[in-house]
Design a protein around this motif. Structure first.
Motif, PDB file in Angstrom:
ATOM      1  N   GLU A 240     -10.517  49.292 -28.688  1.00  0.00           N
ATOM      2  CA  GLU A 240      -9.247  48.582 -28.445  1.00  0.00           C
ATOM      3  C   GLU A 240      -9.284  47.744 -27.165  1.00  0.00           C
ATOM      4  OE1 GLU A 240      -5.511  50.369 -29.654  1.00  0.00           O
ATOM      5  OE2 GLU A 240      -4.768  50.215 -27.608  1.00  0.00           O
TER       6      GLU A 240
ATOM      7  N   CYS B  88      -9.582  51.113 -20.798  1.00  0.00           N
ATOM      8  CA  CYS B  88      -8.552  51.018 -21.844  1.00  0.00           C
ATOM      9  C   CYS B  88      -7.235  51.568 -21.296  1.00  0.00           C
ATOM     10  CB  CYS B  88      -9.013  51.832 -23.053  1.00  0.00           C
ATOM     11  SG  CYS B  88      -7.873  51.763 -24.451  1.00  0.00           S
TER      12      CYS B  88
ATOM     13  N   ARG C 281      -9.485  55.829 -21.039  1.00  0.00           N
ATOM     14  CA  ARG C 281     -10.930  55.912 -21.272  1.00  0.00           C
ATOM     15  C   ARG C 281     -11.557  54.530 -21.061  1.00  0.00           C
ATOM     16  NH1 ARG C 281     -13.942  57.585 -26.979  1.00  0.00           N
ATOM     17  NH2 ARG C 281     -15.804  58.383 -25.988  1.00  0.00           N
TER      18      ARG C 281
ATOM     19  N   CYS D 109      -5.523  53.731 -22.541  1.00  0.00           N
ATOM     20  CA  CYS D 109      -5.455  55.182 -22.799  1.00  0.00           C
ATOM     21  C   CYS D 109      -6.110  55.971 -21.680  1.00  0.00           C
ATOM     22  CB  CYS D 109      -6.126  55.505 -24.127  1.00  0.00           C
ATOM     23  SG  CYS D 109      -7.934  55.430 -24.062  1.00  0.00           S
TER      24      CYS D 109
ATOM     25  N   HIS E 237      -7.070  57.719 -34.839  1.00  0.00           N
ATOM     26  CA  HIS E 237      -6.971  56.852 -33.649  1.00  0.00           C
ATOM     27  C   HIS E 237      -8.365  56.402 -33.197  1.00  0.00           C
ATOM     28  CE1 HIS E 237      -2.712  57.817 -33.492  1.00  0.00           C
ATOM     29  NE2 HIS E 237      -2.602  56.794 -32.653  1.00  0.00           N
ATOM     30  N   SER E 238      -9.126  55.886 -34.164  1.00  0.00           N
ATOM     31  CA  SER E 238     -10.517  55.559 -33.848  1.00  0.00           C
ATOM     32  C   SER E 238     -10.663  54.220 -33.135  1.00  0.00           C
ATOM     33  CB  SER E 238     -11.366  55.607 -35.117  1.00  0.00           C
ATOM     34  OG  SER E 238     -10.750  54.880 -36.128  1.00  0.00           O
TER      35      SER E 238
ATOM     36  N   CYS F  22     -13.215  51.573 -24.753  1.00  0.00           N
ATOM     37  CA  CYS F  22     -12.764  51.790 -26.139  1.00  0.00           C
ATOM     38  C   CYS F  22     -12.841  50.481 -26.937  1.00  0.00           C
ATOM     39  CB  CYS F  22     -11.298  52.222 -26.187  1.00  0.00           C
ATOM     40  SG  CYS F  22     -10.956  53.808 -25.452  1.00  0.00           S
TER      41      CYS F  22
ATOM     42  N   ASN G  94      -1.881  54.632 -25.822  1.00  0.00           N
ATOM     43  CA  ASN G  94      -2.044  53.509 -24.900  1.00  0.00           C
ATOM     44  C   ASN G  94      -0.649  53.023 -24.504  1.00  0.00           C
ATOM     45  OD1 ASN G  94      -2.510  51.207 -23.520  1.00  0.00           O
ATOM     46  ND2 ASN G  94      -3.896  50.285 -25.032  1.00  0.00           N
TER      47      ASN G  94
ATOM     48  N   HIS H 119      -9.937  54.087 -30.386  1.00  0.00           N
ATOM     49  CA  HIS H 119     -10.266  54.597 -29.042  1.00  0.00           C
ATOM     50  C   HIS H 119     -11.618  55.301 -29.042  1.00  0.00           C
ATOM     51  CE1 HIS H 119      -6.434  53.252 -27.552  1.00  0.00           C
ATOM     52  NE2 HIS H 119      -6.056  53.489 -28.799  1.00  0.00           N
ATOM     53  N   MET H 120     -12.462  54.968 -30.057  1.00  0.00           N
ATOM     54  CA  MET H 120     -13.865  55.379 -29.991  1.00  0.00           C
ATOM     55  C   MET H 120     -14.575  54.404 -29.064  1.00  0.00           C
ATOM     56  SD  MET H 120     -14.571  56.270 -33.966  1.00  0.00           S
ATOM     57  CE  MET H 120     -16.075  57.209 -33.906  1.00  0.00           C
ATOM     58  N   LEU H 121     -15.726  54.846 -28.554  1.00  0.00           N
ATOM     59  CA  LEU H 121     -16.456  54.045 -27.569  1.00  0.00           C
ATOM     60  C   LEU H 121     -17.141  52.838 -28.221  1.00  0.00           C
ATOM     61  CD1 LEU H 121     -17.325  54.162 -24.546  1.00  0.00           C
ATOM     62  CD2 LEU H 121     -19.449  55.190 -25.366  1.00  0.00           C
TER      63      LEU H 121
ATOM     64  N   LEU I 285     -17.343  50.101 -34.825  1.00  0.00           N
ATOM     65  CA  LEU I 285     -16.367  51.108 -35.270  1.00  0.00           C
ATOM     66  C   LEU I 285     -16.539  51.394 -36.769  1.00  0.00           C
ATOM     67  CD1 LEU I 285     -13.785  52.810 -35.165  1.00  0.00           C
ATOM     68  CD2 LEU I 285     -12.458  50.707 -35.182  1.00  0.00           C
TER      69      LEU I 285
END
Ligand code: BMX
Ligand code: ZN
Length: 300
Positions: free
Chosen positions: A180, A171, A175, A173, A158-159, A178, A81, A161-163, A230
């Motif tokens: 985040e 995000c 995506r 990143c 780097h979770s 995320c 990110n 950035h999981m949905l 998460l």
């Protein structure tokens, strides 16, 4: 006894410390210096700041251990990110530190380092744990079967950035939705600015929540709900013994309580035990120093 020069590169601050390691790799921090991360997309500025910070400490050290925000792949730092690191991309961190110090250099991601510090701070009680920092971003480090997982390309953990929500905000990143983008300090500040004005920080939104403001409560609740999702995803994937929560948001008053409430609505198998981080702001420095000591012994 060996002396480690430990460095922590975060989105907003840089820290460097001399840490004495005894024969059992027990750390004792003897000096700590702080500086602002003035990178703002300019690699030369980061190099100059690192040289200023490390210069006075180098002579006493035997090796350097660096924990940094971003993906560390074979010594190259890449921001997943870029908003969290002033747009820096493909920064040759290993080479830069080796040139400044002329010492052996060990590097890992900051959340990975903090996970190792917490695993040791909890006296190796949890064979399988995830450390989650809710701070500028949402970082995660995994310890599985008593081993820190860094990944072949440094990406492991780097979770953040999981949905969390397919219709959520974009995000940094690239995506959409995320964890985040919904839960981090930056995301809280962005959501707060839409309500309380441009200058509102994440911490101010949190204060409004603690004072009972309904809109701030909805923002913080959404953050905690995303972190609970998460945690449930990690638990059902990895069969974890414990989740350790850290970071400025993660350790803020009642945040873990909100996450526990959200988890309470889920089936039992998705609910691990939650614990607060024990190492606070020194987790990255201590963790990377202890991890590097282990790795260098394995190489001998
Ligand atoms: C981001 C990512 C992670 C980092 C996490 C927490 C970048 C620059 N960083 O997801 O590597 O671990 O933030 O970082 O892409 P912190 O600075 O909030 O501690
Ligand atoms: Zn993302």
């Amino acid at each position: 006894m060996t002396i480690c020069l430990a460095v922590d590169i975060g989105g907003t601050k840089l820290a460097a410390a001399l840490i004495e390691m005894d024969s059992a790799s027990q750390p004792r921090m003897v000096v700590r210096h702080l500086a602002e991360t003035r990178s703002s997309g300019n690699p030369q500025l980061l190099i100059a700041t690192l040289a200023e910070l490390l210069g006075p400490l180098v002579a006493s050290a035997n090796y350097v251990a660096v924990a940094s925000t971003g993906i560390i792949d074979h010594g190259i730092l890449t921001a997943l990110n870029p908003q969290n690191l002033g747009g820096l991309d493909r920064f040759p961190l290993h080479e830069v530190i080796a040139q400044i110090t002329d010492l052996p250099v060990y590097l890992i991601n900051d959340a990975q380092a903090a996970a190792w510090a917490e695993y040791l701070a909890y006296e190796q009680l949890f064979a399988d744990l995830a450390f989650i920092t809710v701070s500028t971003g949402v970082g995660t480090g995994l310890v599985l079967n008593h081993q820190l997982l860094t990944g072949a390309r440094g990406i492991a953990g780097h979770s953040g950035h999981m949905l969390a929500d397919p219709n959520g905000p974009l995000c940094g990143c690239g995506r959409r939705g995320c964890v985040e983008a919904i839960a981090s300090g930056r995301a809280i500040a962005a959501a707060g600015q839409a309500v309380f004005g441009d200058k509102c920080s994440g911490m101010q939104v949190y204060q409004h929540y603690l004072q009972g403001d309904a809109q701030a409560t909805a923002i913080i609740q959404r953050s905690a709900d995303a972190v609970a999702e998460l945690i449930a995803n990690l638990t059902i994937t990895l069969d974890l013994d414990a989740i350790i929560i850290g970071g400025g948001v993660g350790l803020a008053e009642n945040y873990i309580g909100l996450v526990e409430q959200a988890l309470g609505k889920m089936p039992a198998l998705y609910r691990p035990q939650l614990f607060p981080a024990r190492c606070h702001t020194d987790a990255g420095l201590l963790g990377v120093a202890q991890w590097a000591a282990t790795i260098s012994k394995e190489k001998q």
